[in-house]
Scaffold this active site. Sequence first.
Site, PDB file in Angstrom:
ATOM      1  N   CYS A   5       0.383  -1.537   0.128  1.00  0.00           N
ATOM      2  CA  CYS A   5      -0.040  -0.229  -0.483  1.00  0.00           C
ATOM      3  C   CYS A   5       1.011   0.869   0.294  1.00  0.00           C
ATOM      4  O   CYS A   5       1.265   1.411   1.406  1.00  0.00           O
ATOM      5  CB  CYS A   5      -0.729  -0.230   1.316  1.00  0.00           C
ATOM      6  N   CYS A  16      -4.742   1.371   8.845  1.00  0.00           N
ATOM      7  CA  CYS A  16      -4.835   0.483   8.641  1.00  0.00           C
ATOM      8  C   CYS A  16      -3.473   0.499   9.705  1.00  0.00           C
ATOM      9  O   CYS A  16      -2.403   0.113   9.318  1.00  0.00           O
ATOM     10  CB  CYS A  16      -4.406  -0.140   7.315  1.00  0.00           C
ATOM     11  N   CYS A  95      -7.682   2.300  -2.798  1.00  0.00           N
ATOM     12  CA  CYS A  95      -7.089   1.250  -2.084  1.00  0.00           C
ATOM     13  C   CYS A  95      -7.699  -0.470  -1.830  1.00  0.00           C
ATOM     14  O   CYS A  95      -8.508  -0.863  -2.319  1.00  0.00           O
ATOM     15  CB  CYS A  95      -8.180   1.594  -0.240  1.00  0.00           C
ATOM     16  N   PHE A 249     -30.970  -4.691  20.111  1.00  0.00           N
ATOM     17  CA  PHE A 249     -30.016  -4.057  18.933  1.00  0.00           C
ATOM     18  C   PHE A 249     -29.910  -4.959  18.093  1.00  0.00           C
ATOM     19  O   PHE A 249     -28.874  -5.069  17.025  1.00  0.00           O
ATOM     20  CB  PHE A 249     -28.932  -4.052  19.916  1.00  0.00           C
ATOM     21  N   ASN A 322     -26.409  -7.163  20.676  1.00  0.00           N
ATOM     22  CA  ASN A 322     -25.363  -6.999  19.935  1.00  0.00           C
ATOM     23  C   ASN A 322     -24.682  -5.488  20.162  1.00  0.00           C
ATOM     24  O   ASN A 322     -24.934  -4.629  18.855  1.00  0.00           O
ATOM     25  CB  ASN A 322     -25.479  -7.790  18.447  1.00  0.00           C
ATOM     26  N   CYS A 349     -18.601  -5.920  19.676  1.00  0.00           N
ATOM     27  CA  CYS A 349     -17.060  -5.215  18.186  1.00  0.00           C
ATOM     28  C   CYS A 349     -16.390  -3.911  19.529  1.00  0.00           C
ATOM     29  O   CYS A 349     -15.301  -3.450  19.114  1.00  0.00           O
ATOM     30  CB  CYS A 349     -17.802  -3.443  17.865  1.00  0.00           C
TER      31      CYS A 349
END
Length: 391
Positions: A5, A16, A95, A249, A322, A349
């Site tokens: 990249c 990233c 990308c 959720f 979630n 997450c």
Amino acid sequence: MILNCPHFQQQDCVSCQWLEKPYATQLTDKEIDLKRLISPFILQNFTEILPPVQSSQKQFRNKAKMVVSGSVERPILGILKDQTDPQSGIDLCDCPLYPTEFEALFPILKDFIARAGLVPYNIAKKKGELKYILLTQSRYNQSIMLRFVLKSEQKRPLVERELPNLLAKLPKDSVVSLNIQPQHAAILEGETEIFLTEKTTIEENFNDIPLFIRPQGFFQTNPNVASQLYATAQNWIKDLAIQQFWDLFCGVGGFGLHCAKALQEKNENVQLTSIEISASAIASATKSAEQLQLKNITFASLDSAQFALNEKSATPDLVIVNPPRRGIGKPLAEFLNQLGTPYLIYSSCNARTMAQDFEALSNYSLQKVQLFDMFPHTSHYEVLTFLVKKS
């Protein structure tokens, strides 16, 4: 570097942040982080820590959020290296995280911007119209949801004039809309969505479950890993004695629909109540359930915590949560702890807030944990957990 990249090499885009870290090391570091956060809840000879689910290392995203800069004749789609400098645009059309199909799409969009006179918004001068282009692809049928985020409706007639030519170049069943974001602020989208196509959703499909993606709705960005996440939850509960369950959720219904389909194949009387604050997400979930011909499913556009705290019906046999990054929060965690449902599935997450919620779930034991690498080359990950009520 595991991905070639040039933008990262030149430090133009460092989203990233782990790109120089070998992929195996990335996974190990995430596992270490997860185990550290949940270590107080890991029980010897009881908690099963399953191997992490890996991701492709490139072209795994289904989504692109492009800041538009440059000029109307030569637009730049990507990011601003300096948020205050409209001349600092970095073109990210190449990308390596985007699907291969996007490569052919970006020149078409640049041409359309010029033809429709969509002058890129200049943050320093507070002039111009086009702020962002938001793209989402269905891996199921390659259809595209294309959204132009504009300052106003001023250019709508020109956009509509050029639209037939654009639609002819887009995949079948694509959706095009204008999102109006009048504020001079780094806000991705406004409240007003103007559909320029008859269709308003694109269809995705995970494990024979149709899922419908709408503008302004949340949908996982890594479809291959997300489909495995939902299938795993389905697999964990499919043989349990469940008569009724809640999906809080619920978003567009990924978890609840997967579980309801498996459970109703054995017992068509299984009941599901799915709760999500976003009305458009509930509309998508309802459409999926109708297409699957599932019965005994109730969808409601409500705050998940408010629903649970005020619900007076029988205790469900399973609750799926979630939540967003902030977690379910102490009031809901304490309520679920007292509710006494036999089983809990918690997908997160943000393992840090999940661990905080676990502290309030003292009546439960952690039986299964699995990391899903939804966000390669970053420190973020998804984790799926299964908790059982202590006897």
